[in-house]
Design a protein around this motif. Structure first.
Motif, PDB file in Angstrom:
ATOM      1  N   SER A 104      -1.778   4.032   6.522  1.00 16.38           N
ATOM      2  CA  SER A 104      -1.823   4.575   5.166  1.00 16.38           C
ATOM      3  C   SER A 104      -3.219   5.052   4.817  1.00 16.38           C
ATOM      4  CB  SER A 104      -1.349   3.517   4.160  1.00 16.38           C
ATOM      5  OG  SER A 104      -1.446   4.000   2.838  1.00 16.38           O
ATOM      6  N   GLU A 105      -4.232   4.273   5.196  1.00 15.24           N
ATOM      7  CA  GLU A 105      -5.615   4.671   4.946  1.00 15.24           C
ATOM      8  C   GLU A 105      -5.952   5.967   5.676  1.00 15.24           C
ATOM      9  OE1 GLU A 105      -7.487   0.160   4.410  1.00 15.24           O
ATOM     10  OE2 GLU A 105      -7.633   1.209   6.324  1.00 15.24           O
TER      11      GLU A 105
ATOM     12  N   TRP B 264       0.838  -1.184   0.000  1.00 13.85           N
ATOM     13  CA  TRP B 264       0.000   0.000   0.000  1.00 13.85           C
ATOM     14  C   TRP B 264       0.885   1.250   0.000  1.00 13.85           C
ATOM     15  CZ3 TRP B 264       0.176  -3.981   3.436  1.00 13.85           C
ATOM     16  CH2 TRP B 264       0.940  -3.782   4.595  1.00 13.85           C
TER      17      TRP B 264
ATOM     18  N   THR C  45       1.752   1.123   8.419  1.00 14.41           N
ATOM     19  CA  THR C  45       0.866  -0.025   8.283  1.00 14.41           C
ATOM     20  C   THR C  45      -0.226   0.317   7.272  1.00 14.41           C
ATOM     21  OG1 THR C  45      -0.658   0.700  10.014  1.00 14.41           O
ATOM     22  CG2 THR C  45       1.254  -0.614  10.709  1.00 14.41           C
ATOM     23  N   GLN C  46      -0.966  -0.696   6.839  1.00 19.40           N
ATOM     24  CA  GLN C  46      -2.034  -0.447   5.872  1.00 19.40           C
ATOM     25  C   GLN C  46      -3.078   0.510   6.438  1.00 19.40           C
ATOM     26  OE1 GLN C  46      -3.733  -3.995   4.211  1.00 19.40           O
ATOM     27  NE2 GLN C  46      -4.837  -2.886   2.620  1.00 19.40           N
ATOM     28  N   ARG C  47      -3.424   0.336   7.734  1.00 17.20           N
ATOM     29  CA  ARG C  47      -4.421   1.227   8.318  1.00 17.20           C
ATOM     30  C   ARG C  47      -3.878   2.642   8.469  1.00 17.20           C
ATOM     31  NH1 ARG C  47      -9.496   0.834  10.495  1.00 17.20           N
ATOM     32  NH2 ARG C  47      -9.649  -0.561   8.708  1.00 17.20           N
TER      33      ARG C  47
ATOM     34  N   ALA D 270       4.008   2.084   2.492  1.00 14.78           N
ATOM     35  CA  ALA D 270       4.591   0.891   3.102  1.00 14.78           C
ATOM     36  C   ALA D 270       6.111   1.007   3.191  1.00 14.78           C
ATOM     37  CB  ALA D 270       4.205  -0.350   2.307  1.00 14.78           C
TER      38      ALA D 270
END
Length: 222
Positions: free
Chosen positions: A166-167, A154, A162-164, A157
């Motif tokens: 990044s969101e 993502w 972390t992916q969250r 990264a």
């Protein structure tokens, strides 16, 4: 005529703890044919002066030097004294710091649990032009690279997000408030604040506008 053995590599040690400097001095003192310590410093300013005076082969420094940054020191040394290599020796077992170190020109990232013989071997490899990374981190970086190549990563990264996280950062870039981010992700505002603190730490910033600036500069979201 037999080939002469290499001369000992010249080393400057930088750490804000005198005890660490003393320990390194003692540990490396067992390898006089390989390493000679030409300077020790607890501050970045003194370290720069030592590099200018001694022109060491390698500067071995921590990621943090009191209130100063070993990463900033690394950047300065590699820009001003390109013949001197910098190796980070630290307790920070964190890919984020590793990525930052490599981006500012470090030739190595080694954890402080290393023993003397292995440290000397790593430093000799650096003098020969290699980039060395602690084995425990190298495995994680290799896995990250494989995932990135497979398109399984993502935005952010590579910066350690972390992916969250990044969101959350993507929603901040879009102008969402903490409450709006919580609504979008169906989590509490406290959870959002926790993610924001985490991404601030990893991006090396202290507020929302700076985090957004990093995201835009890195081209994380388009």
């Amino acid at each position: 005529m037999p080939e002469l053995p290499p001369t000992p590599l010249k080393l400057v040690l930088v750490d804000d703890h005198e005890m660490v400097l003393h320990g390194l001095d003692t540990m490396l003192g067992h390898f006089p044919d390989d390493v000679v310590i030409v300077g020790q410093s607890t501050t970045d300013t003194t370290a720069l002066r030592m590099v200018a005076e001694q022109r060491p082969d390698i500067v071995l420094c921590d990621v943090r030097i009191g209130k100063a940054s070993g990463l900033d020191l690394c950047r300065q040394i590699t820009l001003q004294y390109p013949d001197t290599k910098v190796v980070l020796l630290t307790v920070y077992d964190d890919e984020h710091y590793l990525y930052q170190a490599l981006r500012v020109g470090a030739s190595g990232y080694i954890l402080k649990r290393v023993d003397g013989r292995e440290l000397v071997a790593q430093l000799c490899r650096v003098r020969e032009g290699e980039t060395v990374v602690d084995a425990s981190l190298a495995g994680r970086v290799a896995l990250a690279a494989a995932r990135l190549h497979a398109g399984q990563f993502w935005s952010g990264a590579h910066l350690g997000l972390t992916q969250r996280e990044s969101e959350v950062l993507g929603l901040l870039v879009s102008g969402h408030s903490n409450r709006a981010v919580a609504g979008k992700l169906v989590v509490s505002e406290d959870t959002v604040k926790t993610h924001i603190r985490g991404l601030y730490r990893k991006l090396g910033v202290s507020d929302r506008s700076a985090a957004i600036a990093v995201a835009l500069r890195e081209g994380l979201f388009r």
